[in-house]
Design a protein around this motif. Sequence first.
Motif, PDB file in Angstrom:
ATOM      1  N   ILE A 295       0.862  -1.181   0.000  1.00  9.58           N
ATOM      2  CA  ILE A 295       0.000   0.000   0.000  1.00  9.58           C
ATOM      3  C   ILE A 295       0.895   1.226   0.000  1.00  9.58           C
ATOM      4  O   ILE A 295       1.786   1.355   0.857  1.00  9.58           O
ATOM      5  CB  ILE A 295      -0.921   0.015   1.230  1.00  9.58           C
ATOM      6  CG1 ILE A 295      -1.753  -1.271   1.295  1.00  9.58           C
ATOM      7  CG2 ILE A 295      -1.833   1.247   1.213  1.00  9.58           C
ATOM      8  CD1 ILE A 295      -2.476  -1.468   2.613  1.00  9.58           C
ATOM      9  N   ASP A 296       0.680   2.130  -0.967  1.00  9.94           N
ATOM     10  CA  ASP A 296       1.562   3.288  -1.055  1.00  9.94           C
ATOM     11  C   ASP A 296       1.058   4.443  -0.184  1.00  9.94           C
ATOM     12  O   ASP A 296       0.045   4.320   0.516  1.00  9.94           O
ATOM     13  CB  ASP A 296       1.758   3.725  -2.512  1.00  9.94           C
ATOM     14  CG  ASP A 296       0.508   4.343  -3.143  1.00  9.94           C
ATOM     15  OD1 ASP A 296      -0.474   4.646  -2.423  1.00  9.94           O
ATOM     16  OD2 ASP A 296       0.513   4.548  -4.380  1.00  9.94           O
TER      17      ASP A 296
ATOM     18  N   ARG B 192      -0.406   7.073  -0.923  1.00 11.06           N
ATOM     19  CA  ARG B 192      -1.712   7.617  -1.322  1.00 11.06           C
ATOM     20  C   ARG B 192      -2.835   6.630  -1.014  1.00 11.06           C
ATOM     21  O   ARG B 192      -3.960   6.804  -1.442  1.00 11.06           O
ATOM     22  CB  ARG B 192      -1.692   7.929  -2.812  1.00 11.06           C
ATOM     23  CG  ARG B 192      -0.690   9.001  -3.218  1.00 11.06           C
ATOM     24  CD  ARG B 192      -0.568   9.090  -4.722  1.00 11.06           C
ATOM     25  NE  ARG B 192      -0.078   7.821  -5.291  1.00 11.06           N
ATOM     26  CZ  ARG B 192      -0.065   7.542  -6.586  1.00 11.06           C
ATOM     27  NH1 ARG B 192      -0.531   8.438  -7.451  1.00 11.06           N
ATOM     28  NH2 ARG B 192       0.392   6.380  -7.011  1.00 11.06           N
ATOM     29  N   ASN B 193      -2.483   5.562  -0.271  1.00 10.87           N
ATOM     30  CA  ASN B 193      -3.428   4.511   0.120  1.00 10.87           C
ATOM     31  C   ASN B 193      -3.920   3.677  -1.061  1.00 10.87           C
ATOM     32  O   ASN B 193      -5.004   3.097  -1.018  1.00 10.87           O
ATOM     33  CB  ASN B 193      -4.624   5.097   0.893  1.00 10.87           C
ATOM     34  CG  ASN B 193      -4.203   5.741   2.199  1.00 10.87           C
ATOM     35  OD1 ASN B 193      -3.309   5.241   2.883  1.00 10.87           O
ATOM     36  ND2 ASN B 193      -4.823   6.849   2.548  1.00 10.87           N
ATOM     37  N   ASN B 194      -3.122   3.642  -2.126  1.00  8.82           N
ATOM     38  CA  ASN B 194      -3.409   2.740  -3.233  1.00  8.82           C
ATOM     39  C   ASN B 194      -2.797   1.380  -2.943  1.00  8.82           C
ATOM     40  O   ASN B 194      -1.623   1.293  -2.569  1.00  8.82           O
ATOM     41  CB  ASN B 194      -2.821   3.277  -4.542  1.00  8.82           C
ATOM     42  CG  ASN B 194      -3.547   4.511  -5.030  1.00  8.82           C
ATOM     43  OD1 ASN B 194      -4.759   4.637  -4.863  1.00  8.82           O
ATOM     44  ND2 ASN B 194      -2.817   5.429  -5.636  1.00  8.82           N
ATOM     45  N   ALA B 195      -3.586   0.320  -3.116  1.00  9.95           N
ATOM     46  CA  ALA B 195      -3.101  -1.033  -2.882  1.00  9.95           C
ATOM     47  C   ALA B 195      -2.737  -1.687  -4.210  1.00  9.95           C
ATOM     48  O   ALA B 195      -3.495  -1.611  -5.191  1.00  9.95           O
ATOM     49  CB  ALA B 195      -4.169  -1.858  -2.170  1.00  9.95           C
ATOM     50  N   TYR B 196      -1.563  -2.312  -4.237  1.00  8.08           N
ATOM     51  CA  TYR B 196      -1.089  -3.048  -5.409  1.00  8.08           C
ATOM     52  C   TYR B 196      -0.876  -4.496  -4.978  1.00  8.08           C
ATOM     53  O   TYR B 196      -0.025  -4.770  -4.120  1.00  8.08           O
ATOM     54  CB  TYR B 196       0.227  -2.456  -5.917  1.00  8.08           C
ATOM     55  CG  TYR B 196       0.132  -1.000  -6.289  1.00  8.08           C
ATOM     56  CD1 TYR B 196      -0.124  -0.611  -7.604  1.00  8.08           C
ATOM     57  CD2 TYR B 196       0.304  -0.011  -5.330  1.00  8.08           C
ATOM     58  CE1 TYR B 196      -0.221   0.729  -7.949  1.00  8.08           C
ATOM     59  CE2 TYR B 196       0.209   1.341  -5.669  1.00  8.08           C
ATOM     60  CZ  TYR B 196      -0.054   1.703  -6.977  1.00  8.08           C
ATOM     61  OH  TYR B 196      -0.150   3.035  -7.306  1.00  8.08           O
ATOM     62  N   TYR B 197      -1.637  -5.414  -5.530  1.00  7.89           N
ATOM     63  CA  TYR B 197      -1.543  -6.800  -5.072  1.00  7.89           C
ATOM     64  C   TYR B 197      -1.798  -7.746  -6.230  1.00  7.89           C
ATOM     65  O   TYR B 197      -2.461  -7.412  -7.214  1.00  7.89           O
ATOM     66  CB  TYR B 197      -2.525  -7.064  -3.932  1.00  7.89           C
ATOM     67  CG  TYR B 197      -3.958  -6.714  -4.245  1.00  7.89           C
ATOM     68  CD1 TYR B 197      -4.832  -7.678  -4.751  1.00  7.89           C
ATOM     69  CD2 TYR B 197      -4.442  -5.423  -4.047  1.00  7.89           C
ATOM     70  CE1 TYR B 197      -6.152  -7.357  -5.052  1.00  7.89           C
ATOM     71  CE2 TYR B 197      -5.757  -5.091  -4.347  1.00  7.89           C
ATOM     72  CZ  TYR B 197      -6.605  -6.065  -4.837  1.00  7.89           C
ATOM     73  OH  TYR B 197      -7.904  -5.748  -5.150  1.00  7.89           O
TER      74      TYR B 197
ATOM     75  N   HIS C 122       3.356  -3.715   3.509  1.00  6.73           N
ATOM     76  CA  HIS C 122       3.109  -4.817   2.586  1.00  6.73           C
ATOM     77  C   HIS C 122       2.704  -6.073   3.356  1.00  6.73           C
ATOM     78  O   HIS C 122       2.792  -6.124   4.584  1.00  6.73           O
ATOM     79  CB  HIS C 122       4.322  -5.069   1.678  1.00  6.73           C
ATOM     80  CG  HIS C 122       5.601  -5.345   2.401  1.00  6.73           C
ATOM     81  ND1 HIS C 122       6.324  -4.362   3.037  1.00  6.73           N
ATOM     82  CD2 HIS C 122       6.310  -6.489   2.587  1.00  6.73           C
ATOM     83  CE1 HIS C 122       7.404  -4.883   3.592  1.00  6.73           C
ATOM     84  NE2 HIS C 122       7.420  -6.193   3.328  1.00  6.73           N
TER      85      HIS C 122
END
Length: 209
Positions: free
Chosen positions: A123-124, A126-131, A148
């Motif tokens: 989670i970056d 900016r609260n964007n999740a990449y999974y 992470h």
Amino acid sequence: MNNLVVFFALFLLVSVSHAIELDFCVGDTTLPRGPQGFACKDSANVTTDDFVYTGFRGERTTSTNVYRFNVTLAFVNQFPALNGLGISMARLDLGVGGVIPVHSHRTSEVIIVTRGSILAGFIDARNNAYYRRLEVGDVMIFPKSMLHFQVNVGSIPAIAIVSLNGANPAVQFTMNSLFAGNLPANMAEQITLLSNEEVTRMRGLFDNA
């Protein structure tokens, strides 16, 4: 201007010469660690065994904590040959349904799955999740300091090997920091907006995690 160029040229030469002064610096863990790591073990006492780590061998038990995971570290404390090299590793074992909970390091991390299926992500700021669901042989990167996690989403125990760009990257589990440390319960309630009952429950749960 010319003096400035000369200064930086000399600085670069000094830096390079310092960087190649030693082939290696196996850490002497009997001495205190400084900001740059451990002092070097006497090279006369260094052997091939110092450069080999066998701690990843064998099976692991994943039923001893609420997360159903087992992490075997190969940080500088466990593998002193990493001292000064800016790298480290770890083996992750996750039982079926097991989780490596949300955490962070002061380094970046690369993960490669060697058994099973693992949902991994970060989670970056900016609260964007990449999974993504990772299968055997798949690799994913978690940028420096990002929160992470990993979850075993397969039907068998899963294993992954991770590498980090620091000899002592540290590990901070978010939930443990909130509920398993010495943070007073009333402060945990204020900063999480959880009720006293929920904080009490979480402290009881994560204190034994």
